[in-house]
Design a protein around this motif. Sequence first.
Motif, PDB file in Angstrom:
ATOM      1  N   GLY A 155       0.819  -1.213   0.000  1.00 11.72           N
ATOM      2  CA  GLY A 155       0.000   0.000   0.000  1.00 11.72           C
ATOM      3  C   GLY A 155       0.851   1.259   0.000  1.00 11.72           C
ATOM      4  O   GLY A 155       0.499   2.267  -0.637  1.00 11.72           O
ATOM      5  N   ILE A 156       1.987   1.199   0.683  1.00 14.16           N
ATOM      6  CA  ILE A 156       2.887   2.364   0.711  1.00 14.16           C
ATOM      7  C   ILE A 156       3.444   2.612  -0.687  1.00 14.16           C
ATOM      8  O   ILE A 156       3.444   3.743  -1.182  1.00 14.16           O
ATOM      9  CB  ILE A 156       4.049   2.135   1.687  1.00 14.16           C
ATOM     10  N   THR A 157       3.925   1.551  -1.330  1.00 18.17           N
ATOM     11  CA  THR A 157       4.493   1.695  -2.680  1.00 18.17           C
ATOM     12  C   THR A 157       3.451   2.260  -3.631  1.00 18.17           C
ATOM     13  O   THR A 157       3.725   3.145  -4.452  1.00 18.17           O
ATOM     14  CB  THR A 157       4.996   0.330  -3.186  1.00 18.17           C
ATOM     15  N   CYS A 158       2.228   1.767  -3.507  1.00 20.21           N
ATOM     16  CA  CYS A 158       1.145   2.228  -4.368  1.00 20.21           C
ATOM     17  C   CYS A 158       0.876   3.723  -4.142  1.00 20.21           C
ATOM     18  O   CYS A 158       0.743   4.494  -5.099  1.00 20.21           O
ATOM     19  CB  CYS A 158      -0.092   1.385  -4.070  1.00 20.21           C
ATOM     20  N   ALA A 159       0.818   4.152  -2.881  1.00 20.43           N
ATOM     21  CA  ALA A 159       0.557   5.564  -2.576  1.00 20.43           C
ATOM     22  C   ALA A 159       1.694   6.450  -3.066  1.00 20.43           C
ATOM     23  O   ALA A 159       1.472   7.565  -3.554  1.00 20.43           O
ATOM     24  CB  ALA A 159       0.341   5.738  -1.073  1.00 20.43           C
ATOM     25  N   LEU A 160       2.926   5.952  -2.966  1.00 14.74           N
ATOM     26  CA  LEU A 160       4.081   6.746  -3.404  1.00 14.74           C
ATOM     27  C   LEU A 160       4.047   6.994  -4.908  1.00 14.74           C
ATOM     28  O   LEU A 160       4.553   8.007  -5.394  1.00 14.74           O
ATOM     29  CB  LEU A 160       5.383   6.030  -3.036  1.00 14.74           C
ATOM     30  N   ARG A 161       3.442   6.063  -5.643  1.00 20.49           N
ATOM     31  CA  ARG A 161       3.444   6.182  -7.106  1.00 20.49           C
ATOM     32  C   ARG A 161       2.599   7.357  -7.595  1.00 20.49           C
ATOM     33  O   ARG A 161       2.703   7.738  -8.766  1.00 20.49           O
ATOM     34  CB  ARG A 161       2.972   4.882  -7.761  1.00 20.49           C
ATOM     35  N   ASP A 162       1.787   7.927  -6.711  1.00 16.51           N
ATOM     36  CA  ASP A 162       1.073   9.164  -7.091  1.00 16.51           C
ATOM     37  C   ASP A 162       2.035  10.339  -7.210  1.00 16.51           C
ATOM     38  O   ASP A 162       1.713  11.350  -7.838  1.00 16.51           O
ATOM     39  CB  ASP A 162       0.015   9.510  -6.033  1.00 16.51           C
ATOM     40  N   HIS A 163       3.201  10.224  -6.572  1.00 13.21           N
ATOM     41  CA  HIS A 163       4.141  11.354  -6.533  1.00 13.21           C
ATOM     42  C   HIS A 163       5.484  11.042  -7.179  1.00 13.21           C
ATOM     43  O   HIS A 163       6.206  11.956  -7.566  1.00 13.21           O
ATOM     44  CB  HIS A 163       4.406  11.750  -5.070  1.00 13.21           C
ATOM     45  N   PHE A 164       5.846   9.756  -7.212  1.00 12.86           N
ATOM     46  CA  PHE A 164       7.186   9.372  -7.639  1.00 12.86           C
ATOM     47  C   PHE A 164       7.131   8.209  -8.626  1.00 12.86           C
ATOM     48  O   PHE A 164       6.139   7.475  -8.671  1.00 12.86           O
ATOM     49  CB  PHE A 164       8.028   8.920  -6.425  1.00 12.86           C
ATOM     50  N   THR A 165       8.197   8.057  -9.378  1.00 14.14           N
ATOM     51  CA  THR A 165       8.452   6.802 -10.087  1.00 14.14           C
ATOM     52  C   THR A 165       9.283   5.971  -9.129  1.00 14.14           C
ATOM     53  O   THR A 165      10.431   6.317  -8.815  1.00 14.14           O
ATOM     54  CB  THR A 165       9.215   7.074 -11.392  1.00 14.14           C
ATOM     55  N   VAL A 166       8.705   4.875  -8.644  1.00 13.39           N
ATOM     56  CA  VAL A 166       9.351   4.091  -7.594  1.00 13.39           C
ATOM     57  C   VAL A 166      10.193   2.994  -8.232  1.00 13.39           C
ATOM     58  O   VAL A 166       9.697   2.200  -9.038  1.00 13.39           O
ATOM     59  CB  VAL A 166       8.287   3.468  -6.655  1.00 13.39           C
ATOM     60  N   GLN A 167      11.465   2.974  -7.881  1.00 16.14           N
ATOM     61  CA  GLN A 167      12.396   2.008  -8.468  1.00 16.14           C
ATOM     62  C   GLN A 167      13.074   1.210  -7.367  1.00 16.14           C
ATOM     63  O   GLN A 167      13.815   1.768  -6.562  1.00 16.14           O
ATOM     64  CB  GLN A 167      13.442   2.769  -9.271  1.00 16.14           C
ATOM     65  N   PRO A 168      12.834  -0.106  -7.313  1.00 11.27           N
ATOM     66  CA  PRO A 168      13.510  -0.911  -6.290  1.00 11.27           C
ATOM     67  C   PRO A 168      15.022  -0.877  -6.490  1.00 11.27           C
ATOM     68  O   PRO A 168      15.509  -0.870  -7.626  1.00 11.27           O
ATOM     69  CB  PRO A 168      12.966  -2.322  -6.525  1.00 11.27           C
ATOM     70  N   MET A 169      15.739  -0.838  -5.344  1.00  7.45           N
ATOM     71  CA  MET A 169      17.199  -0.843  -5.411  1.00  7.45           C
ATOM     72  C   MET A 169      17.728  -1.985  -4.567  1.00  7.45           C
ATOM     73  O   MET A 169      17.204  -2.274  -3.500  1.00  7.45           O
ATOM     74  CB  MET A 169      17.753   0.486  -4.896  1.00  7.45           C
ATOM     75  N   GLU A 170      18.782  -2.610  -5.056  1.00  6.06           N
ATOM     76  CA  GLU A 170      19.425  -3.694  -4.312  1.00  6.06           C
ATOM     77  C   GLU A 170      20.028  -3.148  -3.024  1.00  6.06           C
ATOM     78  O   GLU A 170      20.638  -2.081  -3.021  1.00  6.06           O
ATOM     79  CB  GLU A 170      20.552  -4.329  -5.143  1.00  6.06           C
ATOM     80  N   LEU A 171      19.862  -3.907  -1.967  1.00  4.62           N
ATOM     81  CA  LEU A 171      20.338  -3.496  -0.653  1.00  4.62           C
ATOM     82  C   LEU A 171      21.838  -3.205  -0.660  1.00  4.62           C
ATOM     83  O   LEU A 171      22.297  -2.212  -0.082  1.00  4.62           O
ATOM     84  CB  LEU A 171      20.031  -4.621   0.333  1.00  4.62           C
ATOM     85  N   GLU A 172      22.600  -4.078  -1.334  1.00  9.23           N
ATOM     86  CA  GLU A 172      24.062  -3.945  -1.317  1.00  9.23           C
ATOM     87  C   GLU A 172      24.495  -2.624  -1.944  1.00  9.23           C
ATOM     88  O   GLU A 172      25.493  -2.029  -1.545  1.00  9.23           O
ATOM     89  CB  GLU A 172      24.722  -5.105  -2.089  1.00  9.23           C
ATOM     90  N   THR A 173      23.740  -2.170  -2.932  1.00  6.56           N
ATOM     91  CA  THR A 173      24.068  -0.908  -3.605  1.00  6.56           C
ATOM     92  C   THR A 173      23.840   0.269  -2.654  1.00  6.56           C
ATOM     93  O   THR A 173      24.610   1.223  -2.624  1.00  6.56           O
ATOM     94  CB  THR A 173      23.211  -0.731  -4.878  1.00  6.56           C
TER      95      THR A 173
END
Lengths: 270, 156
Positions: free
Chosen positions: A215-233
């Motif tokens: 639900g958080i990711t979905c709500a963020l998409r109203d404002h941002f282009t959400v791109q998952p990032m690898e933890l190690e990076t």
Amino acid sequence: MSAGLAGPRGAVRPLMQLVTMSGAPILRQLHLEERLLRCTGDNWCIINDGTAPATIVMGVSGRVSELVEIQPVLRDQVPVIRRFSGGGTVIVDQGTVFVTFICSKNAIAGLQPFPRDIMSWTGQLYEKVFASFGEFHLLENDYAFSHRKFGGNAQSITRNRWVHHTSFLWDYDMKNMDYLKIPKRAPKYRLARNHTDFLCSMKEYMPSRSVFTEGITCALRDHFTVQPMELETAFSDDKEFVPSTKLLSPQDLEAIISSKETHTVHEVQA
Amino acid sequence: MAASRALWACRAASYLRISSFPRAFSTVLKDLKYADTHEWVKVEGDSATIGITDHAQDHLGDVVYVELPEVGASVSQGKNFGAVESVKATSDINAPISGEILQVNDELSEKPGFINGSPYDNGWIIKVKISDPNELNSLMDDDKYRKFCEEEGAKH
């Protein structure tokens, strides 16, 4: 401001990097957040599902003697951290879900980088996440269902960026609350209630943690282009940056019992 | 009249549990210089006093703690040298000019509320020996700062 993808009306949404973790130590998370705030120009969302061991986390100006039952904490070797952001004291554990937003001040159109403005914006964001599960409110800087708090907030604002982080009570161990004193500086809506009557668990309202985080990711998409990032990076090895979040040593805690408290602490290797 | 309307609005906001937002116009003093991060500078010969503006304190809310630097430390224009805590947030205080810290307002440790109640007087934060007077040219005078604050508010 990092460029993202064009939305339906052609407006470009800024990029937000999403880092998801599970069970990461809270000290490590806070060090990561400080570095991403101070040393990068990108927008970030960090979600950490649970942490171990149970840890007390105070705000930057927290006075241990006023907030923590030091003797049981020393007896049971509960870690105590003073974090870089403002706000109050929490005890976090496997039942806590952490959600952090780190943004450049121009990332959200029309949002001024001041505490109440940012807090209000997050309240509107989380309204979309929680509205179908309970009577959600932003009450005096806390997230609550009805009058019971389930999310505590803190912020840190720099010249060009800000961080807003929340510890959400998916579940909690009531026994852990015995390590904390009822703070002198409490919100009015608390009305002198003890922890049991003041707090609630999100699991009573939502079917699963993943429904929450999705639900958080979905709500963020109203404002941002959400791109998952690898933890190690995200966890790059930047030895030059020294975070201010500190784990208090047992000597610090013992000194507080025996004398006047100061904010000078001995650095403890995490 | 405007003050009583503002007070009513704050009380109504509190009752309805919504954020009450800052005053429309903040105090801006003549003869001070201002940074776009809302710090003020009062030049006194080759030294200067630094604090945060009425606009800043109004937007920050009640200040409950001030993180102060040490006397003798250096500050660099645009870089943070301390912080204030208010309403769950720490906010950096940025140096409007570079210099060596000559004095720190230690009273703020016990009375952080001076920043809210007296931002240009008792709420002063540090005094510095100015290292580069030319840096003052990059700051705003009172007219420019007032317009800057109005433009910031209009974008919101």
